[in-house]
Scaffold this active site. Structure first.
Site, PDB file in Angstrom:
ATOM      1  N   ASN A   7       0.873  -1.167   0.000  1.00 11.98           N
ATOM      2  CA  ASN A   7       0.000   0.000   0.000  1.00 11.98           C
ATOM      3  C   ASN A   7       0.915   1.222   0.000  1.00 11.98           C
ATOM      4  O   ASN A   7       1.553   1.533   1.000  1.00 11.98           O
ATOM      5  CB  ASN A   7      -0.919   0.017   1.228  1.00 11.98           C
ATOM      6  CG  ASN A   7      -1.818   1.244   1.254  1.00 11.98           C
ATOM      7  OD1 ASN A   7      -1.429   2.343   0.866  1.00 11.98           O
ATOM      8  ND2 ASN A   7      -3.037   1.068   1.734  1.00 11.98           N
ATOM      9  N   GLU A  35      -3.947   1.711  -3.017  1.00  9.33           N
ATOM     10  CA  GLU A  35      -4.099   3.134  -2.675  1.00  9.33           C
ATOM     11  C   GLU A  35      -3.165   4.000  -3.533  1.00  9.33           C
ATOM     12  O   GLU A  35      -2.375   4.786  -3.024  1.00  9.33           O
ATOM     13  CB  GLU A  35      -3.860   3.371  -1.179  1.00  9.33           C
ATOM     14  CG  GLU A  35      -4.540   4.632  -0.694  1.00  9.33           C
ATOM     15  CD  GLU A  35      -4.494   4.813   0.827  1.00  9.33           C
ATOM     16  OE1 GLU A  35      -5.058   5.820   1.291  1.00  9.33           O
ATOM     17  OE2 GLU A  35      -3.914   3.975   1.530  1.00  9.33           O
ATOM     18  N   TYR A 107      -7.770  -3.658  -2.008  1.00  4.12           N
ATOM     19  CA  TYR A 107      -7.681  -2.602  -1.011  1.00  4.12           C
ATOM     20  C   TYR A 107      -9.053  -2.522  -0.350  1.00  4.12           C
ATOM     21  O   TYR A 107      -9.969  -1.895  -0.852  1.00  4.12           O
ATOM     22  CB  TYR A 107      -7.280  -1.278  -1.667  1.00  4.12           C
ATOM     23  CG  TYR A 107      -7.226  -0.090  -0.734  1.00  4.12           C
ATOM     24  CD1 TYR A 107      -6.740  -0.208   0.566  1.00  4.12           C
ATOM     25  CD2 TYR A 107      -7.664   1.159  -1.164  1.00  4.12           C
ATOM     26  CE1 TYR A 107      -6.697   0.882   1.405  1.00  4.12           C
ATOM     27  CE2 TYR A 107      -7.614   2.261  -0.327  1.00  4.12           C
ATOM     28  CZ  TYR A 107      -7.125   2.113   0.956  1.00  4.12           C
ATOM     29  OH  TYR A 107      -7.086   3.206   1.796  1.00  4.12           O
ATOM     30  N   ASP A 146      -4.004  -4.688   1.234  1.00  7.15           N
ATOM     31  CA  ASP A 146      -4.357  -4.048   2.492  1.00  7.15           C
ATOM     32  C   ASP A 146      -5.786  -4.447   2.825  1.00  7.15           C
ATOM     33  O   ASP A 146      -6.733  -3.941   2.228  1.00  7.15           O
ATOM     34  CB  ASP A 146      -4.216  -2.531   2.339  1.00  7.15           C
ATOM     35  CG  ASP A 146      -4.628  -1.766   3.582  1.00  7.15           C
ATOM     36  OD1 ASP A 146      -5.049  -2.394   4.567  1.00  7.15           O
ATOM     37  OD2 ASP A 146      -4.540  -0.519   3.550  1.00  7.15           O
ATOM     38  N   ASN A 148      -7.183  -3.985   5.739  1.00  9.94           N
ATOM     39  CA  ASN A 148      -7.713  -3.040   6.727  1.00  9.94           C
ATOM     40  C   ASN A 148      -8.291  -3.735   7.961  1.00  9.94           C
ATOM     41  O   ASN A 148      -9.318  -3.303   8.511  1.00  9.94           O
ATOM     42  CB  ASN A 148      -8.762  -2.124   6.079  1.00  9.94           C
ATOM     43  CG  ASN A 148      -8.179  -0.760   5.740  1.00  9.94           C
ATOM     44  OD1 ASN A 148      -7.450  -0.168   6.535  1.00  9.94           O
ATOM     45  ND2 ASN A 148      -8.488  -0.253   4.555  1.00  9.94           N
ATOM     46  N   ASP A 243       3.152   4.987   4.695  1.00 14.64           N
ATOM     47  CA  ASP A 243       2.885   4.611   6.092  1.00 14.64           C
ATOM     48  C   ASP A 243       2.732   3.096   6.230  1.00 14.64           C
ATOM     49  O   ASP A 243       2.624   2.590   7.350  1.00 14.64           O
ATOM     50  CB  ASP A 243       1.661   5.340   6.649  1.00 14.64           C
ATOM     51  CG  ASP A 243       0.429   5.219   5.766  1.00 14.64           C
ATOM     52  OD1 ASP A 243       0.542   4.755   4.615  1.00 14.64           O
ATOM     53  OD2 ASP A 243      -0.661   5.606   6.223  1.00 14.64           O
ATOM     54  N   HIS A 244       2.716   2.374   5.109  1.00 16.55           N
ATOM     55  CA  HIS A 244       2.772   0.919   5.088  1.00 16.55           C
ATOM     56  C   HIS A 244       4.161   0.490   4.610  1.00 16.55           C
ATOM     57  O   HIS A 244       4.853   1.258   3.935  1.00 16.55           O
ATOM     58  CB  HIS A 244       1.753   0.323   4.109  1.00 16.55           C
ATOM     59  CG  HIS A 244       0.329   0.579   4.466  1.00 16.55           C
ATOM     60  ND1 HIS A 244      -0.538  -0.420   4.851  1.00 16.55           N
ATOM     61  CD2 HIS A 244      -0.405   1.728   4.462  1.00 16.55           C
ATOM     62  CE1 HIS A 244      -1.743   0.099   5.076  1.00 16.55           C
ATOM     63  NE2 HIS A 244      -1.683   1.395   4.846  1.00 16.55           N
TER      64      HIS A 244
END
Length: 253
Positions: A7, A35, A107, A146, A148, A243-244
């Protein structure tokens, strides 16, 4: 085969932060990103990735969501989304069919901090489960992306204070439990069943990543039929640019 999923939280920003250096160094057979946050024509990687076929699924909303896959092998068929409207409107999924398996990158929608999107998320999970099982009835599936959701307590650094929060609700975790119970393997836990320090996402808040206060919400999940072909599953936690962090699966096919 070496497979990578990441991601990138904005592909154009990630490219400015060294994405292509990592891409070329890792030399994956299939590299999936989530993303991407762009529309067609906003980036051109044809010259940068000459050895790869490229497949893109853009969100209708600008600067939001989206997925892409870069593969050295030409797939037999490519499908974009499935029968949930978010998968088409928000560019959340791509399926590549190969001779031996289906490769799916996804995603998954976030239920949001207030959980206002949780009902939509759970509807997505049910339809997504049916879709994956339909594929799996034809040939083995390799699923990445991802999702989530942090599945177990060891997948969240501060699990006690996060119970019930978005990505760590009972409902979301149970949906992943159902998928894994339906004939699939969480490959990282297959190789590292007790490691409570492997995370794939960290808040941008100061020193959070340095202190490894993270969540594991990115996965490589495969059909049980591929169990004997698994070689390794890891997270490249030293790679920044998002951030991943990227995750890797090696499989002997």
């Amino acid at each position: 085969m070496k497979l990578i999923s990441w991601n990138v939280n904005g592909l154009r920003a990630s490219v400015r932060k060294g994405f292509l250096d990592y891409f070329n160094k890792v030399n994956a057979d299939i590299f999936a990103v989530q993303e991407i946050k762009l529309q067609e024509g906003q980036i051109n990687l044809e010259l940068d990735l000459p050895d790869y076929y490229q497949y893109w699924n853009y969100a209708e909303r600008k600067g939001y969501s989206g997925t892409a896959v870069f593969t050295k092998r030409r797939p037999l068929n490519v499908l974009y989304g499935f029968n949930h409207e978010l998968s088409s409107k928000e560019g959340r999924m791509i399926t590549l069919e190969f001779d031996e398996f289906y490769f799916v990158t996804v995603y998954t929608p976030n239920s949001q901090r207030s959980l206002e999107r949780l009902p939509i998320r759970l509807e997505w999970e049910d339809q997504f489960f049916d879709y994956i099982k339909e594929l799996e009835a034809k040939k083995p599936v390799i699923l990445c992306g991802d999702l989530n959701v942090a599945h177990q307590e060891i997948d969240v650094r501060n699990d006690k204070t996060n119970h019930g929060n978005s990505g760590f609700t009972y409902e979301e975790r149970e949906k992943l439990t159902r998928l894994l119970g339906g004939g699939f393997i969480d490959t990282l836990r297959f190789f590292h069943p007790q490691d409570d320090q492997i995370f794939t996402w960290w808040s941008y808040m100061k020193t959070v990543r340095e202190r490894n206060i993270g969540w594991r919400i990115d996965y490589f999940i495969v059909s049980e039929k591929l169990k004997s072909s698994l070689v390794s599953s890891t997270a490249h936690t030293d790679i920044y640019g998002s951030d991943h962090c990227p995750i890797e699966l090696r499989i002997d096919l």
